[in-house]
Design a protein around this motif. Structure first.
Motif, PDB file in Angstrom:
ATOM      1  N   VAL A   5      10.092   1.836  -5.615  1.00 52.46           N
ATOM      2  CA  VAL A   5       9.981   0.868  -6.539  1.00 52.46           C
ATOM      3  C   VAL A   5       8.670   1.027  -7.431  1.00 52.46           C
ATOM      4  O   VAL A   5       7.516   1.208  -6.977  1.00 52.46           O
ATOM      5  N   ALA A   6       8.906   1.063  -8.613  1.00 53.66           N
ATOM      6  CA  ALA A   6       7.544   0.887  -9.451  1.00 53.66           C
ATOM      7  C   ALA A   6       6.824  -0.333  -9.832  1.00 53.66           C
ATOM      8  O   ALA A   6       7.728  -1.439  -9.848  1.00 53.66           O
ATOM      9  N   GLN A   7       5.530  -0.204  -9.654  1.00 50.73           N
ATOM     10  CA  GLN A   7       4.532  -1.532  -9.835  1.00 50.73           C
ATOM     11  C   GLN A   7       4.090  -1.185 -11.201  1.00 50.73           C
ATOM     12  O   GLN A   7       3.346  -0.333 -11.605  1.00 50.73           O
ATOM     13  N   HIS A   8       4.222  -2.461 -11.948  1.00 49.81           N
ATOM     14  CA  HIS A   8       3.572  -2.332 -13.275  1.00 49.81           C
ATOM     15  C   HIS A   8       2.242  -3.056 -13.553  1.00 49.81           C
ATOM     16  O   HIS A   8       2.071  -3.895 -14.309  1.00 49.81           O
ATOM     17  N   TYR A   9       1.368  -2.835 -12.606  1.00 45.98           N
ATOM     18  CA  TYR A   9       0.073  -3.492 -12.813  1.00 45.98           C
ATOM     19  C   TYR A   9      -0.727  -3.111 -14.228  1.00 45.98           C
ATOM     20  O   TYR A   9      -0.710  -1.782 -14.466  1.00 45.98           O
ATOM     21  N   ALA A  10      -1.582  -4.022 -14.519  1.00 44.30           N
ATOM     22  CA  ALA A  10      -2.089  -3.829 -15.898  1.00 44.30           C
ATOM     23  C   ALA A  10      -2.953  -2.415 -15.995  1.00 44.30           C
ATOM     24  O   ALA A  10      -3.078  -1.937 -16.857  1.00 44.30           O
TER      25      ALA A  10
ATOM     26  N   PRO B 131     -10.100   1.307 -14.524  1.00 41.26           N
ATOM     27  CA  PRO B 131     -10.498   1.035 -13.189  1.00 41.26           C
ATOM     28  C   PRO B 131      -9.964  -0.064 -12.155  1.00 41.26           C
ATOM     29  O   PRO B 131      -9.603  -1.078 -12.764  1.00 41.26           O
ATOM     30  N   LEU B 132      -9.833   0.166 -11.005  1.00 39.99           N
ATOM     31  CA  LEU B 132      -9.191  -0.809 -10.150  1.00 39.99           C
ATOM     32  C   LEU B 132     -10.612  -1.576  -9.653  1.00 39.99           C
ATOM     33  O   LEU B 132     -11.606  -1.378  -9.609  1.00 39.99           O
ATOM     34  N   SER B 133     -10.429  -2.658  -8.708  1.00 37.18           N
ATOM     35  CA  SER B 133     -11.307  -3.424  -8.197  1.00 37.18           C
ATOM     36  C   SER B 133     -12.166  -2.702  -7.402  1.00 37.18           C
ATOM     37  O   SER B 133     -11.927  -1.883  -6.533  1.00 37.18           O
ATOM     38  N   LEU B 134     -13.513  -3.280  -7.036  1.00 41.74           N
ATOM     39  CA  LEU B 134     -14.327  -2.787  -6.142  1.00 41.74           C
ATOM     40  C   LEU B 134     -13.781  -3.516  -4.788  1.00 41.74           C
ATOM     41  O   LEU B 134     -13.815  -4.678  -4.484  1.00 41.74           O
TER      42      LEU B 134
ATOM     43  N   ASN C 298      -3.818  -5.931   3.456  1.00 42.70           N
ATOM     44  CA  ASN C 298      -5.219  -6.840   3.649  1.00 42.70           C
ATOM     45  C   ASN C 298      -6.222  -6.055   2.630  1.00 42.70           C
ATOM     46  O   ASN C 298      -6.645  -4.875   2.955  1.00 42.70           O
ATOM     47  N   VAL C 299      -6.565  -6.544   1.709  1.00 40.63           N
ATOM     48  CA  VAL C 299      -7.646  -6.034   0.854  1.00 40.63           C
ATOM     49  C   VAL C 299      -8.675  -7.115   0.467  1.00 40.63           C
ATOM     50  O   VAL C 299      -8.281  -8.370   0.258  1.00 40.63           O
ATOM     51  N   ILE C 300      -9.813  -6.767   0.598  1.00 41.75           N
ATOM     52  CA  ILE C 300     -10.861  -7.865   0.365  1.00 41.75           C
ATOM     53  C   ILE C 300     -11.549  -7.352  -0.976  1.00 41.75           C
ATOM     54  O   ILE C 300     -12.330  -5.864  -1.019  1.00 41.75           O
ATOM     55  N   ARG C 301     -11.789  -7.838  -2.151  1.00 44.38           N
ATOM     56  CA  ARG C 301     -12.371  -7.351  -3.197  1.00 44.38           C
ATOM     57  C   ARG C 301     -13.700  -8.258  -3.339  1.00 44.38           C
ATOM     58  O   ARG C 301     -13.835  -9.487  -3.054  1.00 44.38           O
TER      59      ARG C 301
ATOM     60  N   VAL D  67     -10.060  -9.557 -11.743  1.00 43.67           N
ATOM     61  CA  VAL D  67      -9.605 -10.959 -12.427  1.00 43.67           C
ATOM     62  C   VAL D  67      -9.071 -11.460 -11.232  1.00 43.67           C
ATOM     63  O   VAL D  67      -8.582 -12.708 -11.205  1.00 43.67           O
ATOM     64  N   LYS D  68      -8.731 -10.866 -10.094  1.00 46.13           N
ATOM     65  CA  LYS D  68      -8.247 -11.495  -8.790  1.00 46.13           C
ATOM     66  C   LYS D  68      -9.290 -12.068  -8.020  1.00 46.13           C
ATOM     67  O   LYS D  68     -10.466 -11.701  -8.301  1.00 46.13           O
ATOM     68  N   PRO D  69      -8.758 -12.945  -7.057  1.00 45.91           N
ATOM     69  CA  PRO D  69      -9.758 -13.567  -6.126  1.00 45.91           C
ATOM     70  C   PRO D  69     -10.704 -12.490  -5.566  1.00 45.91           C
ATOM     71  O   PRO D  69     -10.004 -11.409  -5.133  1.00 45.91           O
ATOM     72  N   VAL D  70     -11.928 -13.008  -5.184  1.00 47.65           N
ATOM     73  CA  VAL D  70     -12.782 -12.056  -4.603  1.00 47.65           C
ATOM     74  C   VAL D  70     -13.338 -12.854  -3.269  1.00 47.65           C
ATOM     75  O   VAL D  70     -13.275 -14.071  -3.401  1.00 47.65           O
ATOM     76  N   ASP D  71     -13.838 -12.296  -2.279  1.00 47.74           N
ATOM     77  CA  ASP D  71     -14.545 -13.010  -1.168  1.00 47.74           C
ATOM     78  C   ASP D  71     -15.507 -11.996  -0.620  1.00 47.74           C
ATOM     79  O   ASP D  71     -15.595 -11.306   0.270  1.00 47.74           O
ATOM     80  N   VAL D  72     -16.876 -12.351  -1.256  1.00 43.11           N
ATOM     81  CA  VAL D  72     -17.960 -11.763  -0.953  1.00 43.11           C
ATOM     82  C   VAL D  72     -18.471 -11.752   0.399  1.00 43.11           C
ATOM     83  O   VAL D  72     -18.805 -10.946   1.119  1.00 43.11           O
ATOM     84  N   ASP D  73     -18.182 -13.071   0.925  1.00 44.75           N
ATOM     85  CA  ASP D  73     -18.519 -13.240   2.336  1.00 44.75           C
ATOM     86  C   ASP D  73     -17.912 -12.281   3.421  1.00 44.75           C
ATOM     87  O   ASP D  73     -18.409 -11.711   4.232  1.00 44.75           O
TER      88      ASP D  73
END
Length: 322
Positions: free
Chosen positions: A8-13, A73-76, A231-234, A239-245
């Motif tokens: 399955v191809a995923q077309h992320y930006a 670049p992808l998210s940190l 399970n990803v914590i950004r 522009v996706k949700p982040v959860d610094v805590d």
């Protein structure tokens, strides 16, 4: 006998528009083709050529194999270990209770950030940037890069002077700070990239992203093997949700001395009980489990236990660990 399968191809930006279509032998259509998934993950389940789900033959697999192509670049981000995932799932923080160890093997020159820098390396970089007397350099010296990371995310360290010092420096770390600062102005994650190991992988080289490893893929194509988890914590650069805590709760603050693995034909991913093998044309391979493979002629395959395969083009196959 090996069976062809359809991923399955995923077309992320952030995906590249040409690498995956060219690999798969289809015409580029202007869309970003970020990832090709091979596995039984419900978000993108692989099918046999007759339309049946792969799970008819394998049940649920504990891993996900991808071809990943990053034009941007992808998210940190980081990922929890098994105990943290179970706890976070119970708290409603994570979508599942599984760990998500990752391994990436480069297909092209591949740039990434991987794990916290050793203290001496971070201090040398800050000295070169003229930040030797700065607050962040002092914290790294006295308390380590993990404390400096927390200072940036908690707002006790101002990222702007750090970002400004990268404007005229020609190191790749500074160039990426400038690029990211345009996209995410004033964001602490931009300055935090200087606390991480910058790596340039050559084809065949790999990085292993253990639980808690803070990382970001920057540019290039690679084969990615991971545990079948969402399970990803950004922390930022997204522009996706982040959860610094949550990120600061699970991030591994131990500096990573050697982020790049020794070049090999076999890379283990113990957290998912599998390994990635690189097979050259002319090699022979006998499957010992439910194995998925992708070759560099664009073939995607399922090998059943006992299948014997003569490799005709460079192939990456997932094998069980015992």
């Amino acid at each position: 006998m090996p069976e062809r399968v359809e991923g399955v191809a995923q077309h992320y930006a952030w995906g590249d528009t040409e690498y995956l279509p060219n690999l798969l032998g289809v015409a580029p259509d202007g869309r970003p083709w970020a990832e090709l998934w091979l596995g039984t993950h419900p978000t993108g389940p692989t099918r046999l050529t007759d339309g049946r789900p792969l799970t008819d033959l394998t049940g649920q697999l504990p891993y996900l194999l991808k071809v990943l192509t990053a034009a941007e670049p992808l998210s940190l981000q980081t990922h929890p270990n098994l105990a943290q995932a179970a706890d976070g799932f119970a708290r409603g923080v994570y979508p599942d209770a599984n760990a998500k160890p990752e391994l990436l093997c480069a297909l092209t020159p591949f740039q990434a950030l991987c794990g916290l820098r050793p203290v001496d390396s971070a201090i040398d970089l800050f000295d070169e940037l003229g930040l030797d007397e700065s607050e962040i350099a002092g914290i790294v010296k006295d308390e380590g890069p993990g404390a400096a990371l927390e200072g940036l995310y908690r707002g006790t360290i101002d990222p702007l002077p750090i970002i400004d010092r990268c404007q005229t420096n020609d190191r790749p770390e500074s160039e990426w700070v400038r690029t990211l600062a345009i996209r995410y102005p004033g964001e602490p994650s931009v300055a935090a990239t200087l606390l991480l190991n910058y790596v340039m992988l050559e084809p065949g080289q790999a990085v292993h992203l253990e639980a808690g490893n803070l990382h970001a893929y920057l540019h290039g194509a690679g084969i990615e093997l991971m545990g079948a988890s969402d399970n990803v914590i950004r922390g930022g650069l997204t522009v996706k949700p982040v959860d610094v805590d949550e990120l600061l709760r699970v991030v591994d603050r131990t500096p990573l001395d050697e982020p790049v693995l020794p070049t090999a034909s076999h890379y283990d991913l113990p957290g998912a009980h599998v390994a990635l093998r690189r097979l050259k044309p002319g090699a022979h391979h006998r499957a010992i489990g439910h194995e998925l493979a992708v070759d560099m002629n664009g073939g995607t395959w399922y090998y059943a236990p006992g299948d014997h395969i003569e490799i005709t083009s460079a192939t990456y196959v997932v094998v069980p660990m015992f």
